[in-house]
Design an enzyme around this catalytic site. Structure first.
Site, PDB file in Angstrom:
ATOM      1  N   CYS A  97       0.834  -1.205   0.000  1.00  0.00           N
ATOM      2  CA  CYS A  97       0.000   0.000   0.000  1.00  0.00           C
ATOM      3  C   CYS A  97       0.874   1.262   0.000  1.00  0.00           C
ATOM      4  CB  CYS A  97      -0.927  -0.084   1.208  1.00  0.00           C
ATOM      5  SG  CYS A  97      -2.315   1.001   1.140  1.00  0.00           S
ATOM      6  N   HIS A 199      -3.338  -4.692   0.713  1.00  0.00           N
ATOM      7  CA  HIS A 199      -2.857  -4.043   1.915  1.00  0.00           C
ATOM      8  C   HIS A 199      -3.089  -4.840   3.198  1.00  0.00           C
ATOM      9  CE1 HIS A 199      -6.898  -1.713   2.441  1.00  0.00           C
ATOM     10  NE2 HIS A 199      -6.956  -2.846   3.110  1.00  0.00           N
TER      11      HIS A 199
END
Lengths: 245, 450
Positions: A97, A199
């Protein structure tokens, strides 16, 4: 294997942790423990100098914009040389991320340009369009595996990432958006350096990949001993199903 | 819009609500949505008719329970409230509540993302802002985004008197330029944690960016803090809780202080988080001029809000339902559960519908580890049941005690049938609605189950 220890350096764990990134570290710790592999984690905060020879795996999670800017500058100013040296030596890097966005050359956020640490050839731009949010599944082909495998997870990013022409993505998007929402590419993989928009607790959803990462980080020739992964396989199936696979 | 047109709009909206209920869709906010389509200013127009005006409550956690506490206090004084009791807290739900209710005062919990628009429409007499935690990032974005919107709300004259949590640095700083803001907070280091919980946000000074120094951590980033760099510090709260005692999953007691007055309160709801909710409710009603005696008495008679520490009996077993929806809220529920002696049976239901947050990553931020050694049998259900089960395995619950059953009725059968003592159900939001419905169908007895 009992004398082996996985030495993890968690980069900015108090700032880059927005999507429950600690789930990845917890998963590694438990699985190492069950296999008799030692596990040690060192936190590297803003300003901390890192020893390039002291870590097998570096983890960099996602963060809020303001924290990401602080960490980006610190990575470049304080940790860049050591990270490059560690990677050249064979250490693994998992950046997810916001952390992924800092692996390359730069991240353009409107007027602001955040510097990258330059481990891979990529650029990221915060686009005008909507954030790319949702369950995602990608097909990956990693060295040492007997064929393509699936990674399933969740993405939530405003940035669009473009890989340099010689850079290899982590995988091909099966469901979801990936690096930019249209190229069909997701993440980056150069040797043991992995970046991805999947993520937070990516490893609990994909323990096969956690095991690959441990094997890579420790440069083991033989596969890790199998574990009772019934629940792990069910969780992977659940994440794949959520992505529509 | 003319009065005639308003009334035509209201009639059309009410009809939509009736049709919606006939079709079995609940109809909590549909008439409000219809009304706002016809008359976008309906919320302002309808709320202007309330003789005592309105009050607004927003927070990541505790909105529904805090509003129930405020209602319990105000209703003691004979006020009739127009209150979105079922928790429909966006524009449609509030318009629907105004459409259907008549009363002296509006009492509205408001979704944190809709706060600015609804405060502008409602012109509340007072606005209670209780906490901001990371929550459903796929839906709300990062905490900073909400915090910035709230700065706008606090700075607008529409918000009325500000009632703020002194212990949450993000919220407390909203009162920086408001000398008449009322602050509330906990003053009892006996309930402080050894260290900050993992899922803590807002660790840096709102004014200068340096890290806060905490003298006490109460929950998440709530605590007693100051900044060594610029000297910013937690405001001294007017409304305080001292001598806090947590009685397992059933109750909490504390001394409520407002200025120089004090009163003992035995709250029939558990956990430090409900002490915070009670403080917020006390501070808000104090802002409205209610005396300490009525506040304390109201708090002692509050009932659990929908799915929040509700208890019932199913097939001869006690079942407690404790909603969990984000790391900070879950941590407080888990901490409360761990206070209860003995080993427990758990039914954890993890859904990933839009109202739950489609991203279930957050379960790895919640400290399920505190339950290790306290659980006898765990049943995991919901659309992401297997991921919940995995989280518990890595939290240290033996795998053989964990059962995965995606289908909710089957999960309830297993959890109720194969276990003993009280069963604790920890559902996410849509899971809570489904669980209640299923338990009512099975003849759950508690009257709040209607």
């Amino acid at each position: 294997m009992a004398d082996r220890t996985l030495r993890v350096c968690a980069l900015y764990p108090d700032l880059m942790n927005i999507y429950a990134d600690r789930g990845n570290l917890l998963l590694l710790e438990r699985r190492c423990g069950w296999r008799g592999i030692g596990f040690q984690v060192t936190a590297a905060a803003l300003g901390d100098v890192i020893d390039p020879d002291a870590h097998d795996l570096f983890y960099l999670g996602g963060g809020q914009d303001r924290d990401q800017v602080l960490c980006a500058q610190d990575l470049v100013d304080v940790k860049r040389e050591a990270l490059h040296a560690a990677v050249d030596r064979g250490a693994a890097v998992l950046a997810v991320c916001g952390g992924y966005q800092l692996l390359g050359h730069s991240y353009e956020l409107g007027e602001q340009s955040i510097p990258g640490v330059g481990l891979v050839d990529l650029r990221t731009v915060r686009a005008e369009g909507p954030r790319l949010i949702g369950n995602i599944a990608i097909e990956v082909d990693l060295p040492g595996l007997d064929g393509p495998r699936v990674l399933a997870g969740f993405e939530n990013h405003g940035g669009r990432t473009t890989l340099g022409t010689d850079e290899r993505p982590l995988g091909r998007v099966l469901r979801g958006h990936g690096n930019d929402g249209h190229s069909g590419l997701e993440g980056v993989q150069r040797g043991h350096v992995i970046g991805t928009y999947m993520h937070g607790p990516l490893l609990p959803k994909n323990v096969w990949f956690a095991d690959w990462l441990v094997q890579a980080a420790l440069a083991l020739d033989v596969p890790l001993a199998p574990l009772d992964d019934e629940l792990e396989r069910a969780a992977h199936a659940s994440a794949r199903h959520a992505a529509g696979l | 819009m003319s009065p005639l047109r308003t009334s035509v709009a209201a009639g059309a909206a009410r009809a939509a609500g009736g049709l919606s209920r006939l079709s079995g869709r609940g109809g909590t906010s549909l008439p409000g949505k219809v009304l706002l389509q016809i008359d976008p200013h309906a919320i302002g127009r309808l709320s202007a008719r309330l003789p005592q005006g309105s009050v607004v409550i927003s927070a990541t956690n505790g909105k529904t329970t805090t509003a129930a506490m405020v209602a319990a206090i105000l209703e003691r004084t004979g006020e009739r409230l127009v209150h979105n009791r079922a928790g429909a807290n966006m524009a449609g739900g509030i318009a629907a509540t105004l459409l259907e209710g008549e009363g002296d005062r509006g009492l509205f919990e408001v979704d944190e993302f809709w706060l600015d628009g609804l405060v502008a429409a409602l012109h509340p007499r007072a606005t209670l802002l209780a906490n901001l935690f990371r929550d459903q990032l796929d839906r709300y974005g990062e905490l900073e985004t909400i915090a910035e919107r709230w700065v706008g709300v606090a700075g607008s004259p529409d918000a009325g008197r500000l009632v703020l949590n002194a212990d949450d640095p993000v919220v407390a700083d909203l009162g920086r330029d408001h000398p008449d803001a009322i602050f509330f907070g906990v003053e009892d280091d006996g309930v402080a944690l050894v260290s900050m919980q993992h899922a803590s946000d807002a660790k840096h000074c709102r004014r200068c960016g340096a890290p806060y120094v905490y003298d006490a951590h109460y929950m998440g980033h709530l605590g007693r803090y100051h900044c060594d760099s610029c000297g910013a510090r937690r405001p001294d709260p007017l409304v305080r809780a001292r001598d806090v005692r947590l009685h397992g999953v059933t109750a909490a007691s504390f001394t409520l202080e407002i200025g120089r007055e004090r009163a003992p309160v035995r709250l029939p709801l558990p956990g430090l988080y409900n002490v915070y909710n009670a403080l917020g409710a006390a501070a808000l009603t104090h802002a409205l001029g209610i005396g300490l005696a009525d506040i304390a008495a109201g708090l002692e008679h509050v009932r659990a809000a929908f799915g929040r520490a509700e208890s019932t009996r199913v097939d001869g077993r006690d079942v407690s339902i404790m909603l969990v929806k984000n790391p900070a809220g879950a941590n407080e529920v888990l901490r409360t559960l761990a206070l209860e002696p003995g080993e427990h049976d758990l039914l954890a239901i993890l859904n990933d519908a839009i109202a739950d947050g489609r991203d279930v990553s957050w379960i790895w931020d919640a400290d399920f580890e505190v339950l290790a050694g306290h659980l006898r049998r765990v049943t995991c259900s919901g659309s992401r049941a297997a991921e919940m089960a995995l989280r518990l395995k890595y939290a240290g619950i033996p795998q053989e005690r964990i059962h995965v059953e995606v289908d909710l009725p089957a999960a309830i059968d297993g959890a109720v049938g194969d276990g003993r003592g009280r069963l604790f159900a920890l559902p996410t939001y849509t899971a809570m609605l489904a669980l209640r419905e299923e338990l009512v169908a099975r003849g759950a007895v508690e009257s709040s189950f209607g």
